[in-house]
Design a protein around this motif. Sequence first.
Motif, PDB file in Angstrom:
ATOM      1  N   TYR A 216     -35.264 -17.688  17.124  1.00 40.04           N
ATOM      2  CA  TYR A 216     -36.113 -18.364  16.137  1.00 40.04           C
ATOM      3  C   TYR A 216     -35.332 -18.895  14.940  1.00 40.04           C
ATOM      4  O   TYR A 216     -35.884 -19.616  14.111  1.00 40.04           O
ATOM      5  N   PHE A 217     -34.048 -18.568  14.820  1.00 34.78           N
ATOM      6  CA  PHE A 217     -33.265 -19.014  13.673  1.00 34.78           C
ATOM      7  C   PHE A 217     -32.814 -20.460  13.848  1.00 34.78           C
ATOM      8  O   PHE A 217     -32.303 -20.845  14.889  1.00 34.78           O
ATOM      9  N   ASN A 218     -33.011 -21.236  12.786  1.00 33.23           N
ATOM     10  CA  ASN A 218     -32.522 -22.617  12.749  1.00 33.23           C
ATOM     11  C   ASN A 218     -31.298 -22.753  11.850  1.00 33.23           C
ATOM     12  O   ASN A 218     -30.763 -23.847  11.689  1.00 33.23           O
ATOM     13  N   ILE A 219     -30.882 -21.641  11.241  1.00 31.78           N
ATOM     14  CA  ILE A 219     -29.739 -21.650  10.331  1.00 31.78           C
ATOM     15  C   ILE A 219     -28.827 -20.473  10.666  1.00 31.78           C
ATOM     16  O   ILE A 219     -29.237 -19.520  11.325  1.00 31.78           O
ATOM     17  N   GLY A 220     -27.576 -20.549  10.215  1.00 25.48           N
ATOM     18  CA  GLY A 220     -26.653 -19.441  10.381  1.00 25.48           C
ATOM     19  C   GLY A 220     -26.058 -19.339  11.768  1.00 25.48           C
ATOM     20  O   GLY A 220     -26.236 -20.225  12.621  1.00 25.48           O
ATOM     21  N   PRO A 221     -25.367 -18.236  12.045  1.00 27.95           N
ATOM     22  CA  PRO A 221     -24.661 -18.076  13.331  1.00 27.95           C
ATOM     23  C   PRO A 221     -25.581 -17.934  14.536  1.00 27.95           C
ATOM     24  O   PRO A 221     -25.130 -18.118  15.671  1.00 27.95           O
ATOM     25  N   LEU A 222     -26.840 -17.612  14.304  1.00 33.28           N
ATOM     26  CA  LEU A 222     -27.778 -17.454  15.423  1.00 33.28           C
ATOM     27  C   LEU A 222     -28.523 -18.745  15.749  1.00 33.28           C
ATOM     28  O   LEU A 222     -29.379 -18.756  16.640  1.00 33.28           O
ATOM     29  N   LYS A 223     -28.206 -19.818  15.075  1.00 29.90           N
ATOM     30  CA  LYS A 223     -28.903 -21.081  15.288  1.00 29.90           C
ATOM     31  C   LYS A 223     -28.744 -21.570  16.731  1.00 29.90           C
ATOM     32  O   LYS A 223     -27.629 -21.629  17.263  1.00 29.90           O
ATOM     33  N   GLY A 224     -29.870 -21.897  17.362  1.00 32.86           N
ATOM     34  CA  GLY A 224     -29.852 -22.482  18.694  1.00 32.86           C
ATOM     35  C   GLY A 224     -29.603 -21.505  19.822  1.00 32.86           C
ATOM     36  O   GLY A 224     -29.482 -21.928  20.975  1.00 32.86           O
ATOM     37  N   LYS A 225     -29.506 -20.215  19.536  1.00 28.63           N
ATOM     38  CA  LYS A 225     -29.268 -19.229  20.589  1.00 28.63           C
ATOM     39  C   LYS A 225     -30.601 -18.719  21.134  1.00 28.63           C
ATOM     40  O   LYS A 225     -31.333 -18.017  20.447  1.00 28.63           O
ATOM     41  N   HIS A 226     -30.902 -19.105  22.362  1.00 34.50           N
ATOM     42  CA  HIS A 226     -32.162 -18.718  22.987  1.00 34.50           C
ATOM     43  C   HIS A 226     -31.893 -17.664  24.053  1.00 34.50           C
ATOM     44  O   HIS A 226     -31.317 -17.954  25.103  1.00 34.50           O
ATOM     45  N   PRO A 227     -32.298 -16.431  23.814  1.00 33.52           N
ATOM     46  CA  PRO A 227     -31.995 -15.338  24.757  1.00 33.52           C
ATOM     47  C   PRO A 227     -32.857 -15.415  26.012  1.00 33.52           C
ATOM     48  O   PRO A 227     -33.904 -16.081  26.041  1.00 33.52           O
ATOM     49  N   ASP A 228     -32.411 -14.734  27.049  1.00 32.98           N
ATOM     50  CA  ASP A 228     -33.187 -14.667  28.292  1.00 32.98           C
ATOM     51  C   ASP A 228     -34.496 -13.911  28.059  1.00 32.98           C
ATOM     52  O   ASP A 228     -34.562 -12.962  27.277  1.00 32.98           O
ATOM     53  N   SER A 229     -35.521 -14.342  28.791  1.00 36.03           N
ATOM     54  CA  SER A 229     -36.818 -13.680  28.673  1.00 36.03           C
ATOM     55  C   SER A 229     -37.625 -13.910  29.939  1.00 36.03           C
ATOM     56  O   SER A 229     -37.574 -14.996  30.528  1.00 36.03           O
ATOM     57  N   HIS A 319     -39.098 -18.630  27.912  1.00 40.36           N
ATOM     58  CA  HIS A 319     -39.330 -17.688  29.018  1.00 40.36           C
ATOM     59  C   HIS A 319     -38.599 -18.186  30.267  1.00 40.36           C
ATOM     60  O   HIS A 319     -39.203 -18.382  31.315  1.00 40.36           O
ATOM     61  N   ASN A 320     -37.303 -18.385  30.128  1.00 41.22           N
ATOM     62  CA  ASN A 320     -36.534 -19.044  31.172  1.00 41.22           C
ATOM     63  C   ASN A 320     -36.500 -18.248  32.487  1.00 41.22           C
ATOM     64  O   ASN A 320     -36.559 -18.839  33.575  1.00 41.22           O
ATOM     65  N   LEU A 321     -36.412 -16.926  32.413  1.00 38.35           N
ATOM     66  CA  LEU A 321     -36.352 -16.126  33.642  1.00 38.35           C
ATOM     67  C   LEU A 321     -37.664 -16.204  34.407  1.00 38.35           C
ATOM     68  O   LEU A 321     -37.665 -16.265  35.648  1.00 38.35           O
ATOM     69  N   TRP A 322     -38.759 -16.212  33.703  1.00 36.74           N
ATOM     70  CA  TRP A 322     -40.070 -16.355  34.343  1.00 36.74           C
ATOM     71  C   TRP A 322     -40.193 -17.749  34.969  1.00 36.74           C
ATOM     72  O   TRP A 322     -40.659 -17.881  36.111  1.00 36.74           O
ATOM     73  N   TYR A 323     -39.768 -18.781  34.239  1.00 37.26           N
ATOM     74  CA  TYR A 323     -39.850 -20.148  34.763  1.00 37.26           C
ATOM     75  C   TYR A 323     -38.995 -20.290  36.022  1.00 37.26           C
ATOM     76  O   TYR A 323     -39.434 -20.882  37.022  1.00 37.26           O
TER      77      TYR A 323
END
Length: 337
Positions: A216-229, A319-323
């Motif tokens: 959910y972060f749009n700023i900082g080092p976590l920007k654009g990182k979408h974890p598996d779900s 929800h990439n793993l479900w998709y």
Amino acid sequence: MLNKSLRSLFALMVLVCGLGLASVSTSAMAADEQSSSQQAKAQTSEADLWRAVKSGESGYTTAQGVEPGVLINVVGEQGREVRNKYLTPIMALAVVGVFGAFLLFYFVNGPSRLSKGFSGKMVFRWSKADLIIHWCVAISCLTLIFTGLNIMLGKHVLQPYVGGDIWAALIYGSKTVHDWVGPFFLVAWAVLVIKWLPDQMLKSYDLKWFMTVGGYFNIGPLKGKHPDSGFANAGEKLWFWTLAIFGLFIGVSGVMMVLPNLDLPREASMAALLVHGISATLIIAFTIVHIWMATALSEGGMECMVSGYCDENWAMQHHNLWYDEIKANGTLKYREE
């Protein structure tokens, strides 16, 4: 000779009177000492009696019921102090603090937008039955939250600013609605927990979701990182288990407080009140988080619980793993336009 006899008689009378007065005085002093001793004993006995009463000791009575011999129950007073001194401020902090934190996060970070934008193709995600049970739980839960907050915090927030008649109607209405909506919530809660349980088991990849805050972060080092779900992400699973566990606590404690024929001891009633309040505080906090993340913080997220369909790009991002699973096994279904 006569004068001498008279003087002797007078002296004898004086002696007798003196002895009598001395005897009377001694008796009076003894009586005063005895009376003072009795009064002291009575005062000590009375003090001991009320000390025992205030400490919660039971006595004897012909009345029937639970704890009829206890004139003053100290557990009730202790519970009231815990509720007013700790539970009420914590509940207020949970409402204001959690909501304020997410509001600040929204203004600083903004929503989690779809990196590839909307595809326009809607993927089936929730059945009609799922939507119905979700909104039954959501509406009843929110109703209980608002009425419960008025019961717990209303005297501090609303009562000083409204008239006595208005406040009386508000608190009576809140209590009545709370008691009647409670059973409906419990039934809907039980159905939801049983129906959704298979998709809520924690997986190893859920830890990474928490470490990256779900992407959910749009700023900082976590920007654009979408974890598996999978079908449910780690945040949704945490919300589910919070609702499942503390919803059970709320249900049991609520039944204990509402049903008068249970005739519970004061300790059990006060424990139920405190458990109910603590569980409600946790559910309120998680409800605020859930609403923020499902609506304002997730672009395209609300559509899932309105139509039962989600955008294909939203499914691949959140929800990439479900998709991948439904695409591989042939159960991927699009909405017909």
